[in-house]
Scaffold this motif. Structure first.
Motif, PDB file in Angstrom:
ATOM      1  N   ASN A 203      42.480  27.899  49.420  1.00 51.91           N
ATOM      2  CA  ASN A 203      41.444  26.866  49.266  1.00 51.91           C
ATOM      3  C   ASN A 203      40.033  27.431  49.395  1.00 51.91           C
ATOM      4  O   ASN A 203      39.201  26.921  50.151  1.00 51.91           O
ATOM      5  N   LEU A 204      39.781  28.487  48.640  1.00 52.82           N
ATOM      6  CA  LEU A 204      38.495  29.162  48.706  1.00 52.82           C
ATOM      7  C   LEU A 204      37.652  28.834  47.483  1.00 52.82           C
ATOM      8  O   LEU A 204      38.156  28.776  46.363  1.00 52.82           O
ATOM      9  N   GLU A 205      36.372  28.636  47.729  1.00 53.52           N
ATOM     10  CA  GLU A 205      35.450  28.400  46.617  1.00 53.52           C
ATOM     11  C   GLU A 205      35.142  29.702  45.893  1.00 53.52           C
ATOM     12  O   GLU A 205      35.133  29.765  44.661  1.00 53.52           O
ATOM     13  N   LYS A 206      34.889  30.753  46.654  1.00 57.51           N
ATOM     14  CA  LYS A 206      34.548  32.049  46.083  1.00 57.51           C
ATOM     15  C   LYS A 206      35.036  33.155  47.019  1.00 57.51           C
ATOM     16  O   LYS A 206      35.236  32.933  48.212  1.00 57.51           O
ATOM     17  N   VAL A 207      35.223  34.355  46.468  1.00 57.09           N
ATOM     18  CA  VAL A 207      35.465  35.536  47.279  1.00 57.09           C
ATOM     19  C   VAL A 207      34.528  36.632  46.803  1.00 57.09           C
ATOM     20  O   VAL A 207      34.016  36.585  45.678  1.00 57.09           O
ATOM     21  N   PHE A 310      28.119  28.319  50.140  1.00 56.35           N
ATOM     22  CA  PHE A 310      27.810  29.105  48.955  1.00 56.35           C
ATOM     23  C   PHE A 310      26.977  28.267  47.991  1.00 56.35           C
ATOM     24  O   PHE A 310      27.200  27.075  47.852  1.00 56.35           O
ATOM     25  N   MET A 311      26.040  28.901  47.304  1.00 54.03           N
ATOM     26  CA  MET A 311      25.218  28.214  46.297  1.00 54.03           C
ATOM     27  C   MET A 311      25.545  28.756  44.923  1.00 54.03           C
ATOM     28  O   MET A 311      25.939  29.909  44.781  1.00 54.03           O
TER      29      MET A 311
END
Length: 311
Positions: A203-207, A310-311
């Motif tokens: 469930n990650l937006e970004k890595v 995060f943007m």
């Protein structure tokens, strides 16, 4: 996924020696491990009637090879060890929102994996005049909530409880090596496909990553948490993986090593999940342990979420 025969067996039986313990010995001296493995078997003691905070702690320690540690950060950070447990929350960090949620549920015991008071040993002497610390401490006292950190002990489980929890969430148990669970032989995939899988399952937006998205990945190392640059670099040097997946890094250490290794011509990539994402499933492992061992106690897992956006 690349259409190639899957090279992995379902490994339910892990060795009694953890990957990180063996890795630290292989990489060299000077690496201090907070949770070395002891190999003796553990037993389970059933407690009749109500459970106290200390009884729950003791039950878990009895399941850990080697038993109680003389030196550990796994101590009670707040609350009375003799108070009756009304409910248990598992979490990565006992944040103020997590504490409030526990209080709203009527649960008075939080088992956290990481520190409560912003440093590894939870030393609070330097925080006595800090208003954030004072607020959090008073919130715990007013709601009569106990916090126990379970870091060293869960990492000493056989296999490592955190690694087991994360591999289960990723559905990667079948790729895990029998003797070193952190060593993975994946179905050959492009790096971008591995990243997509990690983001979906965790469930990650970004890595963050270093590498070519179209590189084929087969051999990977998974080192959760913040093992440190010397261990992460040593693991790459010894095991020569296609991919190292870690929790967090010092940017001037592991990332720069991987960048130089790739410039030299090595086939190695790096994925940085974030500390919480790399170990959150360990708190779910703890939740499941509680459900099995103390079924009469109400338990729930409350994710603390990422402190960074995060943007």
């Amino acid at each position: 996924m690349i259409n190639e025969t899957e090279i992995a067996n379902n490994n339910d039986d892990f060795t009694r020696r953890r990957f990180i313990y063996k890795l630290s010995a292989a990489v060299g001296a000077g690496l201090i491990m907070t949770s070395p493995l002891m190999s003796s078997a553990a037993s389970f003691i059933k407690v009749n009637g109500d459970y106290t905070v200390q009884q729950i702690i003791d039950l878990f320690i009895k399941d850990v090879p080697g038993g109680a540690l003389k030196e550990t950060v796994d101590t009670l950070k707040a609350g009375d060890p003799n108070m009756k447990v009304t409910g248990i929350v598992t979490t990565m960090f006992a944040t103020i929102p997590v504490i409030r949620s526990a209080a709203d549920l009527g649960f008075n015991f939080i088992i956290a994996h990481e520190p409560t008071f912003y440093n590894h040993t939870d030393d609070t002497q330097w925080l006595q005049d800090d208003d954030v610390y004072q607020y959090k401490e008073m919130l715990l006292k007013d709601n009569k909530i106990a916090i126990w950190r379970n870091h060293d002990y869960i990492h000493r489980m056989v296999p490592d409880g955190v690694t087991s929890g994360v591999l289960a969430q990723l559905e990667w148990q079948k790729y895990s090596d029998k003797t070193m669970p952190n060593v993975l032989t994946l179905q050959p995939s492009y790096l971008k496909e591995v990243i997509a899988h990690l983001k979906l399952k965790l469930n990650l937006e970004k890595v963050r990553y270093v590498g070519d998205p179209n590189q084929v990945i087969k051999h990977a190392l998974f080192i959760p948490g913040a093992a440190g640059g010397r261990m992460q670099i040593g693991a790459i040097s010894k095991y020569k993986p296609d991919l190292l997946i870690v929790g967090e890094i010092s940017e001037w250490e592991t990332a720069e090593y991987v960048r130089d290794a790739r410039a030299k011509g090595d086939r190695v990539s790096l994925i940085v999940l974030g500390h919480i994402a790399s170990e959150e499933a360990g708190s779910v492992f703890m939740l499941n342990w509680l459900k099995q061992k103390v079924p009469g106690i109400k338990v729930t897992h409350i994710p603390c979420g990422n402190s960074l956006s995060f943007m």
